[in-house]
Write an enzyme that holds these catalytic residues in place. Structure first.
Site, PDB file in Angstrom:
ATOM      1  N   THR A 186      30.769  -3.051 -29.091  1.00  0.00           N
ATOM      2  CA  THR A 186      31.159  -4.273 -28.534  1.00  0.00           C
ATOM      3  C   THR A 186      31.739  -5.107 -29.818  1.00  0.00           C
ATOM      4  O   THR A 186      32.079  -4.643 -30.860  1.00  0.00           O
ATOM      5  CB  THR A 186      29.659  -5.098 -28.274  1.00  0.00           C
ATOM      6  OG1 THR A 186      29.065  -5.003 -29.470  1.00  0.00           O
ATOM      7  CG2 THR A 186      29.112  -4.156 -27.187  1.00  0.00           C
TER       8      THR A 186
ATOM      9  N   GLU B 103      19.975 -14.199 -21.461  1.00  0.00           N
ATOM     10  CA  GLU B 103      20.988 -14.664 -22.325  1.00  0.00           C
ATOM     11  C   GLU B 103      21.084 -16.055 -22.091  1.00  0.00           C
ATOM     12  O   GLU B 103      21.345 -16.847 -21.301  1.00  0.00           O
ATOM     13  CB  GLU B 103      22.306 -14.189 -22.018  1.00  0.00           C
ATOM     14  CG  GLU B 103      23.662 -14.565 -22.861  1.00  0.00           C
ATOM     15  CD  GLU B 103      23.494 -14.506 -24.383  1.00  0.00           C
ATOM     16  OE1 GLU B 103      23.216 -15.736 -25.109  1.00  0.00           O
ATOM     17  OE2 GLU B 103      23.315 -13.427 -25.044  1.00  0.00           O
TER      18      GLU B 103
ATOM     19  N   ASP C 110      23.540  -4.736 -37.302  1.00  0.00           N
ATOM     20  CA  ASP C 110      24.464  -4.447 -38.395  1.00  0.00           C
ATOM     21  C   ASP C 110      23.780  -5.060 -39.715  1.00  0.00           C
ATOM     22  O   ASP C 110      24.770  -5.264 -40.732  1.00  0.00           O
ATOM     23  CB  ASP C 110      25.918  -4.900 -37.929  1.00  0.00           C
ATOM     24  CG  ASP C 110      25.861  -6.277 -37.758  1.00  0.00           C
ATOM     25  OD1 ASP C 110      24.983  -6.864 -37.235  1.00  0.00           O
ATOM     26  OD2 ASP C 110      27.114  -6.965 -38.063  1.00  0.00           O
TER      27      ASP C 110
ATOM     28  N   ASP D 270      20.415 -11.973 -33.043  1.00  0.00           N
ATOM     29  CA  ASP D 270      20.730 -12.824 -34.122  1.00  0.00           C
ATOM     30  C   ASP D 270      19.870 -12.453 -35.435  1.00  0.00           C
ATOM     31  O   ASP D 270      18.702 -12.423 -35.342  1.00  0.00           O
ATOM     32  CB  ASP D 270      20.311 -14.174 -33.868  1.00  0.00           C
ATOM     33  CG  ASP D 270      20.833 -15.363 -34.590  1.00  0.00           C
ATOM     34  OD1 ASP D 270      21.042 -14.974 -35.998  1.00  0.00           O
ATOM     35  OD2 ASP D 270      21.259 -16.238 -34.177  1.00  0.00           O
TER      36      ASP D 270
ATOM     37  N   GLU E  85      17.649  -6.473 -20.833  1.00  0.00           N
ATOM     38  CA  GLU E  85      18.331  -6.539 -21.805  1.00  0.00           C
ATOM     39  C   GLU E  85      17.984  -7.989 -22.616  1.00  0.00           C
ATOM     40  O   GLU E  85      18.258  -8.980 -21.892  1.00  0.00           O
ATOM     41  CB  GLU E  85      19.827  -6.434 -21.593  1.00  0.00           C
ATOM     42  CG  GLU E  85      20.626  -6.424 -23.039  1.00  0.00           C
ATOM     43  CD  GLU E  85      22.188  -6.077 -22.752  1.00  0.00           C
ATOM     44  OE1 GLU E  85      22.856  -6.130 -23.501  1.00  0.00           O
ATOM     45  OE2 GLU E  85      22.504  -6.361 -21.600  1.00  0.00           O
TER      46      GLU E  85
ATOM     47  N   LYS F  77      19.461 -15.657 -43.439  1.00  0.00           N
ATOM     48  CA  LYS F  77      18.846 -16.750 -44.445  1.00  0.00           C
ATOM     49  C   LYS F  77      17.561 -16.214 -44.560  1.00  0.00           C
ATOM     50  O   LYS F  77      16.775 -16.432 -43.506  1.00  0.00           O
ATOM     51  CB  LYS F  77      19.036 -17.890 -44.455  1.00  0.00           C
ATOM     52  CG  LYS F  77      20.848 -18.240 -44.616  1.00  0.00           C
ATOM     53  CD  LYS F  77      21.015 -19.862 -44.541  1.00  0.00           C
ATOM     54  CE  LYS F  77      22.461 -20.076 -44.556  1.00  0.00           C
ATOM     55  NZ  LYS F  77      23.008 -21.655 -44.411  1.00  0.00           N
TER      56      LYS F  77
END
Length: 224
Positions: free
Chosen positions: A203, A85, A171, A135, A60, A139
């Protein structure tokens, strides 16, 4: 390490609950960054079992605070799950969730995901790859930092075994479009936009996107 990273490091202060989870579990479930540079580093040694003793290896990228990680890993005890992570409080929060879920089959590492796939994982060694709400670098001048690029798609395809699946969710509509464009162009993959993966828990990142009026896009691509 890469010059253009797909993440930015945020604050590192723990809440009391995160500090307690870190103190209790990090020695067992967290792979220290410096360990990957040691001669003879073996990912299997950190899991305590080899390929012959597990059903597969799941990776992941960007496990956040571990909401999806803990729930999905607990349902797959025969698999090893490597969660990448870089946000240390998120790692600490994940440790608490893993303990609550009884998911001792997860190991966390804070090393850059691209570097990790290049240097820690062999060709055809990954059963599934999960990338949920990476992420978006929304921009335009930051789009070069996005994880899903042609180069990374080729690397991911090389690390997945034939028939292995890369599951993604975002999203951000323009990032979803970029994902489809990139992955459709990678000859080793077949797939596209799919219905929401029912097993993936909702989440905080998904709830945040929905609250902001953004549509959630799930994708699944299979290694040919």
């Amino acid at each position: 390490m890469r010059e253009v990273l797909t993440y930015s490091r945020r604050g590192s202060r723990f809440t009391p609950q995160q500090a307690a989870a870190w103190e209790t579990h990090h020695e067992d479930w967290v792979i220290p960054d410096e360990a990957v540079d040691e001669a003879g580093f073996s990912l299997d040694s950190w899991f305590g079992r080899g390929p012959e003793d597990r059903e597969g290896l799941i990776v992941e990228i960007g496990s956040g605070v571990g909401e999806a990680t803990a729930a999905l890993a607990a349902q797959r005890p025969s698999y090893d799950v490597l969660a990448l992570e870089v946000w240390r409080p998120g790692v600490a929060a994940t440790l608490g969730r893993l303990a609550e879920a009884g998911a001792g089959n997860v190991r966390l590492c804070g090393v850059d995901a691209v570097w990790s796939l290049e240097h820690l994982l062999g060709p055809g060694s990954v059963t599934e790859l999960w990338t949920f709400f990476p992420d978006p670098w929304h921009k335009k001048r930051h789009h070069k930092r996005r994880l899903v690029t042609p180069a990374f798609a080729a690397l991911a395809a090389a690390r997945l075994l034939p028939g292995g699946v890369w599951r993604l969710a975002t999203d951000w509509e323009d990032y979803a479009e970029q994902m489809v464009e990139v992955l459709d162009a990678e000859p080793a993959f077949e797939g596209g936009v799919v219905e929401r993966w029912a097993e993936r828990p909702v989440t905080k990142f998904e709830r945040k996107g929905v609250a902001a009026g953004r549509a959630i896009t799930d994708l699944a691509y299979r290694r040919r």
